[in-house]
Design a protein around this motif. Sequence first.
Motif, PDB file in Angstrom:
ATOM      1  N   ASP A 181       6.145   6.563   3.443  1.00 24.41           N
ATOM      2  CA  ASP A 181       4.953   6.748   2.604  1.00 24.41           C
ATOM      3  C   ASP A 181       4.147   5.455   2.625  1.00 24.41           C
ATOM      4  N   GLU A 182       2.990   5.485   2.004  1.00 27.03           N
ATOM      5  CA  GLU A 182       2.165   4.293   1.903  1.00 27.03           C
ATOM      6  C   GLU A 182       2.752   3.339   0.865  1.00 27.03           C
ATOM      7  N   ALA A 183       2.646   2.050   1.133  1.00 28.83           N
ATOM      8  CA  ALA A 183       3.118   1.032   0.193  1.00 28.83           C
ATOM      9  C   ALA A 183       2.280  -0.225   0.377  1.00 28.83           C
ATOM     10  N   GLU A 184       2.230  -1.008  -0.673  1.00 23.74           N
ATOM     11  CA  GLU A 184       1.449  -2.252  -0.653  1.00 23.74           C
ATOM     12  C   GLU A 184       2.380  -3.441  -0.441  1.00 23.74           C
ATOM     13  N   LEU A 185       2.090  -4.251   0.570  1.00 23.19           N
ATOM     14  CA  LEU A 185       2.853  -5.464   0.835  1.00 23.19           C
ATOM     15  C   LEU A 185       2.205  -6.617   0.079  1.00 23.19           C
ATOM     16  N   GLY A 207       4.865   0.306  -4.960  1.00 24.97           N
ATOM     17  CA  GLY A 207       4.341   1.656  -4.871  1.00 24.97           C
ATOM     18  C   GLY A 207       5.418   2.689  -5.094  1.00 24.97           C
ATOM     19  N   PRO A 208       5.028   3.939  -5.309  1.00 30.18           N
ATOM     20  CA  PRO A 208       5.983   5.015  -5.576  1.00 30.18           C
ATOM     21  C   PRO A 208       7.000   5.232  -4.461  1.00 30.18           C
ATOM     22  N   ALA A 209       6.669   4.835  -3.228  1.00 34.29           N
ATOM     23  CA  ALA A 209       7.591   5.060  -2.112  1.00 34.29           C
ATOM     24  C   ALA A 209       8.933   4.375  -2.331  1.00 34.29           C
ATOM     25  N   LEU A 210       8.906   3.205  -2.976  1.00 32.29           N
ATOM     26  CA  LEU A 210      10.165   2.485  -3.215  1.00 32.29           C
ATOM     27  C   LEU A 210      11.038   3.255  -4.201  1.00 32.29           C
ATOM     28  N   ASN A 211      10.423   3.760  -5.262  1.00 31.94           N
ATOM     29  CA  ASN A 211      11.180   4.546  -6.232  1.00 31.94           C
ATOM     30  C   ASN A 211      11.743   5.807  -5.602  1.00 31.94           C
ATOM     31  N   ARG A 212      10.943   6.471  -4.775  1.00 31.44           N
ATOM     32  CA  ARG A 212      11.397   7.708  -4.147  1.00 31.44           C
ATOM     33  C   ARG A 212      12.563   7.430  -3.184  1.00 31.44           C
ATOM     34  N   THR A 213      12.486   6.352  -2.441  1.00 30.22           N
ATOM     35  CA  THR A 213      13.586   5.999  -1.540  1.00 30.22           C
ATOM     36  C   THR A 213      14.868   5.752  -2.316  1.00 30.22           C
ATOM     37  N   GLU A 272      -2.956   5.786  -9.841  1.00 24.78           N
ATOM     38  CA  GLU A 272      -2.232   7.001  -9.441  1.00 24.78           C
ATOM     39  C   GLU A 272      -2.802   8.227 -10.127  1.00 24.78           C
ATOM     40  N   ARG A 273      -3.111   8.104 -11.427  1.00 26.22           N
ATOM     41  CA  ARG A 273      -3.687   9.236 -12.151  1.00 26.22           C
ATOM     42  C   ARG A 273      -5.053   9.604 -11.561  1.00 26.22           C
ATOM     43  N   PRO A 282       1.072  -3.052 -14.124  1.00 28.55           N
ATOM     44  CA  PRO A 282       1.529  -1.665 -14.177  1.00 28.55           C
ATOM     45  C   PRO A 282       0.480  -0.719 -14.744  1.00 28.55           C
ATOM     46  N   ALA A 283      -0.289  -1.194 -15.718  1.00 27.28           N
ATOM     47  CA  ALA A 283      -1.313  -0.341 -16.320  1.00 27.28           C
ATOM     48  C   ALA A 283      -2.343   0.081 -15.280  1.00 27.28           C
ATOM     49  N   VAL A 284      -2.764  -0.849 -14.422  1.00 32.83           N
ATOM     50  CA  VAL A 284      -3.743  -0.533 -13.386  1.00 32.83           C
ATOM     51  C   VAL A 284      -3.134   0.402 -12.341  1.00 32.83           C
TER      52      VAL A 284
END
Length: 358
Positions: free
Chosen positions: A96-100, A107-113, A350-351, A343-345
């Motif tokens: 998935d897309e992630a920010e380095l 990004g959400p990809a880390l949580n999903r992994t 995402e929303r 985290p707020a941003v």
Amino acid sequence: MRHRMAERPTGTVTFLMTDIEASTRRWEEQPEAMRIALMRHDATLREVIEANGGWPFKHTGDGMLAAFAAAQPAIQAAIAAQRLLELPVRMGVCTDEAELRDDDYFGPALNRTARIMAAAHGGQVLVAAATAAIVDAADLVDLGEHRLRDLSQPQRLYQVRAEGLQEKFPALRTLDARPGNLPAQGTSFLGREHELVEVAEMLGRVRLLTLTGVGGVGKTRLALQVAAELSPEYPDGTWLVELAAIGDPTATGHAVAGTLGIAQQPGLTIEQSVVTTLSRRGLLLVLDNCEHLIEAVALLAHDIVTRCPNVRVLATSREALMVDGEQIWSVPSFSFREGASSPAVALFVERARAVAPQ
């Protein structure tokens, strides 16, 4: 053998996450043997990851996180590692897309992994559907759709099959494997990872924990995520009782009983029936939005934790229940101190993308 340092993948990234199964027990029973085994484990993982062009960017103590610019090398690294590792290691692969940022990814990809990896058993490699869709040189077994502990919609998972790898495993460690009614969430759990750990640890020490805070601060979302993370610890499940729509305090017991499928017993009130039934069960009960039913919820929660030794209660309310044994945890508002990386941003972005993807 030394390998050339891999480029830091950016944009769409394939992540490989690993974890040693039952590592805590191994450390307690054979600390010296585990220390030696862990050194070999770390060296093996780093070797195969770098040999396949990956970048191991984080060590988690008993596991590793690596980033790959393509999906196929990530799966190849996982297969090579499983063939060489002596310890039982579970692995998850997701694209998935992630920010380095500063030698780490966000990004959400880390949580999903992490959730995919947590569903696996030692020796097993699980792959997300997004990854499976872009590889054509891997033997993947379709395991069907499963609800992960991030409370997302059911996700299709695949198991890597290769020579030298174990093929048969018990049922995946997902929400489907346990009783309960935790609802799927339309968005990722972002920005409260530290609070998640703290509340989960606290709930392991107390029987009744109330999350307090102003309306809209995120009490319910945090409670649901804590319940999902702790679901393997409760053989009779994790159950959500939504009280927001209950206007009559005398209906509180009926709401709990209805959620748990408990019938009123002859000669007992509905509250007594709930307590009697729960005295024989081991579960986590989430009582959500208690503030307008404080007295009724407090009485029932107190009876449950007093008479049901294997039941824990996690409540959310704008004010505490004020009963003996209650631990109160105030949910803080999101901070904007980190600016665009706060985290707020991230949550707002995402929303916004969910409403307008472009």
